[in-house]
Each structure stands twice: as C-alpha cells, then as structure tokens.
Write a protein that holds these residues in place. Structure first.
Motif, mmCIF file in Angstrom:
data_model
loop_
_atom_site.group_PDB
_atom_site.id
_atom_site.type_symbol
_atom_site.label_atom_id
_atom_site.label_comp_id
_atom_site.label_asym_id
_atom_site.label_seq_id
_atom_site.Cartn_x
_atom_site.Cartn_y
_atom_site.Cartn_z
ATOM 1 N N MET A 124 0.831 -1.203 0.000
ATOM 2 C CA MET A 124 0.000 0.000 0.000
ATOM 3 C C MET A 124 0.866 1.254 0.000
ATOM 4 S SD MET A 124 -3.262 0.954 0.122
ATOM 5 C CE MET A 124 -4.251 -0.217 1.001
ATOM 6 N N VAL A 125 1.922 1.248 0.784
ATOM 7 C CA VAL A 125 2.838 2.398 0.819
ATOM 8 C C VAL A 125 3.506 2.580 -0.548
ATOM 9 C CG1 VAL A 125 5.005 3.246 1.827
ATOM 10 C CG2 VAL A 125 3.211 2.337 3.304
ATOM 11 N N CYS A 126 3.852 1.476 -1.216
ATOM 12 C CA CYS A 126 4.495 1.571 -2.532
ATOM 13 C C CYS A 126 3.592 2.228 -3.569
ATOM 14 C CB CYS A 126 4.912 0.185 -3.021
ATOM 15 S SG CYS A 126 6.328 -0.493 -2.158
ATOM 16 N N THR A 127 2.270 2.102 -3.404
ATOM 17 C CA THR A 127 1.366 2.711 -4.385
ATOM 18 C C THR A 127 1.317 4.227 -4.282
ATOM 19 O OG1 THR A 127 -0.588 2.479 -2.964
ATOM 20 C CG2 THR A 127 -0.099 0.671 -4.488
ATOM 21 N N PHE A 128 1.897 4.798 -3.248
ATOM 22 C CA PHE A 128 1.933 6.250 -3.120
ATOM 23 C C PHE A 128 3.166 6.862 -3.795
ATOM 24 C CE2 PHE A 128 -0.924 5.110 0.339
ATOM 25 C CZ PHE A 128 -1.956 6.009 0.117
ATOM 26 N N PHE A 129 4.040 6.027 -4.343
ATOM 27 C CA PHE A 129 5.254 6.512 -5.003
ATOM 28 C C PHE A 129 5.241 6.067 -6.462
ATOM 29 C CE2 PHE A 129 6.318 6.073 -0.515
ATOM 30 C CZ PHE A 129 6.814 7.344 -0.237
ATOM 31 N N GLU A 130 5.335 7.011 -7.350
ATOM 32 C CA GLU A 130 5.273 6.735 -8.786
ATOM 33 C C GLU A 130 6.469 5.910 -9.267
ATOM 34 O OE1 GLU A 130 3.123 6.750 -12.164
ATOM 35 O OE2 GLU A 130 2.521 7.760 -10.325
ATOM 36 N N ALA A 131 7.565 5.939 -8.540
ATOM 37 C CA ALA A 131 8.751 5.179 -8.955
ATOM 38 C C ALA A 131 8.491 3.683 -8.969
ATOM 39 C CB ALA A 131 9.915 5.487 -8.025
ATOM 40 N N PHE A 132 7.552 3.204 -8.147
ATOM 41 C CA PHE A 132 7.244 1.776 -8.106
ATOM 42 C C PHE A 132 6.230 1.356 -9.164
ATOM 43 C CE2 PHE A 132 8.598 2.629 -3.697
ATOM 44 C CZ PHE A 132 9.684 1.771 -3.677
ATOM 45 N N ASN A 133 5.708 2.316 -9.914
ATOM 46 C CA ASN A 133 4.762 2.011 -10.982
ATOM 47 C C ASN A 133 5.560 1.723 -12.250
ATOM 48 O OD1 ASN A 133 2.476 1.649 -12.422
ATOM 49 N ND2 ASN A 133 1.712 3.739 -12.190
ATOM 50 N N VAL A 134 6.149 0.558 -12.326
ATOM 51 C CA VAL A 134 7.127 0.205 -13.359
ATOM 52 C C VAL A 134 6.567 0.280 -14.777
ATOM 53 C CG1 VAL A 134 8.684 -1.603 -14.166
ATOM 54 C CG2 VAL A 134 8.475 -1.143 -11.733
ATOM 55 N N PRO A 135 5.392 -0.299 -15.111
ATOM 56 C CA PRO A 135 4.903 -0.204 -16.489
ATOM 57 C C PRO A 135 4.699 1.237 -16.950
ATOM 58 C CG PRO A 135 3.709 -1.907 -15.332
ATOM 59 C CD PRO A 135 4.545 -1.195 -14.319
ATOM 60 N N ARG A 136 4.238 2.116 -16.046
ATOM 61 C CA ARG A 136 4.062 3.521 -16.425
ATOM 62 C C ARG A 136 5.411 4.180 -16.656
ATOM 63 N NH1 ARG A 136 -0.618 6.261 -13.311
ATOM 64 N NH2 ARG A 136 -1.646 4.608 -14.428
ATOM 65 N N GLN A 137 6.424 3.780 -15.881
ATOM 66 C CA GLN A 137 7.760 4.328 -16.090
ATOM 67 C C GLN A 137 8.313 3.896 -17.452
ATOM 68 O OE1 GLN A 137 9.276 6.501 -14.193
ATOM 69 N NE2 GLN A 137 7.691 6.477 -12.647
ATOM 70 N N ILE A 138 8.047 2.653 -17.829
ATOM 71 C CA ILE A 138 8.510 2.157 -19.128
ATOM 72 C C ILE A 138 7.812 2.894 -20.262
ATOM 73 C CG2 ILE A 138 8.530 0.130 -20.646
ATOM 74 C CD1 ILE A 138 9.013 -1.545 -18.100
ATOM 75 N N LYS A 139 6.503 3.130 -20.146
ATOM 76 C CA LYS A 139 5.777 3.906 -21.166
ATOM 77 C C LYS A 139 6.358 5.309 -21.287
ATOM 78 C CE LYS A 139 1.337 1.602 -20.693
ATOM 79 N NZ LYS A 139 -0.057 1.752 -20.235
ATOM 80 N N HIS A 140 6.702 5.911 -20.158
ATOM 81 C CA HIS A 140 7.298 7.243 -20.168
ATOM 82 C C HIS A 140 8.648 7.222 -20.880
ATOM 83 C CE1 HIS A 140 8.306 11.257 -18.690
ATOM 84 N NE2 HIS A 140 9.475 10.769 -18.288
ATOM 85 N N MET A 141 9.453 6.187 -20.649
ATOM 86 C CA MET A 141 10.766 6.079 -21.295
ATOM 87 C C MET A 141 10.613 5.883 -22.795
ATOM 88 S SD MET A 141 12.755 3.932 -18.260
ATOM 89 C CE MET A 141 13.184 2.669 -19.329
ATOM 90 N N ILE A 142 9.638 5.081 -23.210
ATOM 91 C CA ILE A 142 9.420 4.861 -24.643
ATOM 92 C C ILE A 142 8.928 6.140 -25.311
ATOM 93 C CG2 ILE A 142 7.955 3.624 -26.300
ATOM 94 C CD1 ILE A 142 8.157 1.198 -24.396
#
Length: 168
Positions: A124-142
């Motif tokens: 639950m704590v991890c969901t408050f940090f965008e860094a742990f949202n890995v698929p969204r980070q990959i979309k941002h990198m692409i």
C-alpha cells in the motif's frame, strides 16, 4: 571507540530496536484476536485491490505481493519439524510415552498471525510513489525515446578525419 560500538549502540539503532520491541509486544498482545485480524486483513486487501484497479498501475508491486503471500502460505502449510528426520517405527511416527509429553501431529513453520503484517502495508505504501509504478515508467521512457540499455542504442559518430596528421 569501545568494543561495544556498533549499529545497535547508535542513537538510530537504539530507536529502531525500541520501535521493534514495541511493535513485537503489540503483535504478541493481538494474537488472540484472530477473527479481527482476518477481517482487517481482508479489508486492507480489498482497499489495496480497489486502489490498484482505480489507478490502473502498480502491477509489479501487486505481483510481488502475491508471490510473497504464496511463500507465506506455503510456509504456513509446511511442518515446523520434518517428520522424515524423526524416529519412525514401521507404523509411522511414535506417540508420546510419558505423561508430560504432548502429542502434536502438525505444528506449522509459520504462525498464523505472521500473515497479517508487513506485506499489504508495504504494498500500500508503494502505491503512493510513482517510482514503483514500473509499467508507467517504461511507457514514459518509450514516449521520450529514453533507452537505458546499450543494446540497440544509436551511436553517433563524428566526421571522419581525412586531413593530414601533424607530427610534433
């Protein structure tokens, strides 16, 4: 420095030791309320799943939480003592022969109340940090053409040097 200096002797170490002792005593006092713990655990699980569903992310965190709970469940179903290593007669394990021995056919390796803490709270704590949202980070990198790996990365070369070389 004295020989006792170390991580446990620092101010931070003492604080976290004290915090761990309070947490453990709270857990020890709360083990008798199993029904309440199960209801709270199921409630937190539902809140977590709704949060992940509505935000459409944190799938890697959820996958890791599932693997963690599966590992805990397997440890809960496994016996604390391996019966294959105990003295066994032809008919199976021996029953107690003395009055003060207790017959316990199955003692789980992991107590039941160990399921209830850490896993869901950490997820639950991890969901408050965008860094742990890995698929969204990959979309941002692409989207911005950022490729952190060297395989397939473009390499720009300068103009070839076709001029004269000067000797010193």
């Amino acid at each position: 420095m004295s020989e006792g200096d170390g991580v446990g002797d620092s101010v931070h170490g003492k604080f976290f030791t004290w915090l761990g002792q309070i947490y453990q005593s709270w857990l020890d006092k709360s083990t008798s309320y199993t029904a309440v713990w199960w209801v709270v655990t199921l409630g937190l699980s539902c809140v977590y799943m709704i949060r992940v569903y509505l935000l459409q992310g944190w799938y890697i965190v959820t996958y890791t939480l599932g693997i963690y709970h599966l590992n805990l469940f397997i440890a809960f179903l496994s016996p604390k003592v391996d019966l294959s290593l105990m003295e066994v007669s032809d008919d199976g394990p021996l029953l107690p022969t003395k009055q003060n021995e207790e017959f316990r056919p199955f003692i789980p390796r992991l107590p039941e109340f160990k399921f209830w803490h850490k896993g869901i709270f950490v997820a639950m704590v991890c969901t408050f940090f965008e860094a742990f949202n890995v698929p969204r980070q990959i979309k941002h990198m692409i989207k911005y053409w950022y490729i952190p790996f060297t395989h397939g990365k473009r390499r720009y070369k300068g103009k070839e040097d076709v001029g004269k070389t000067f000797a010193s």
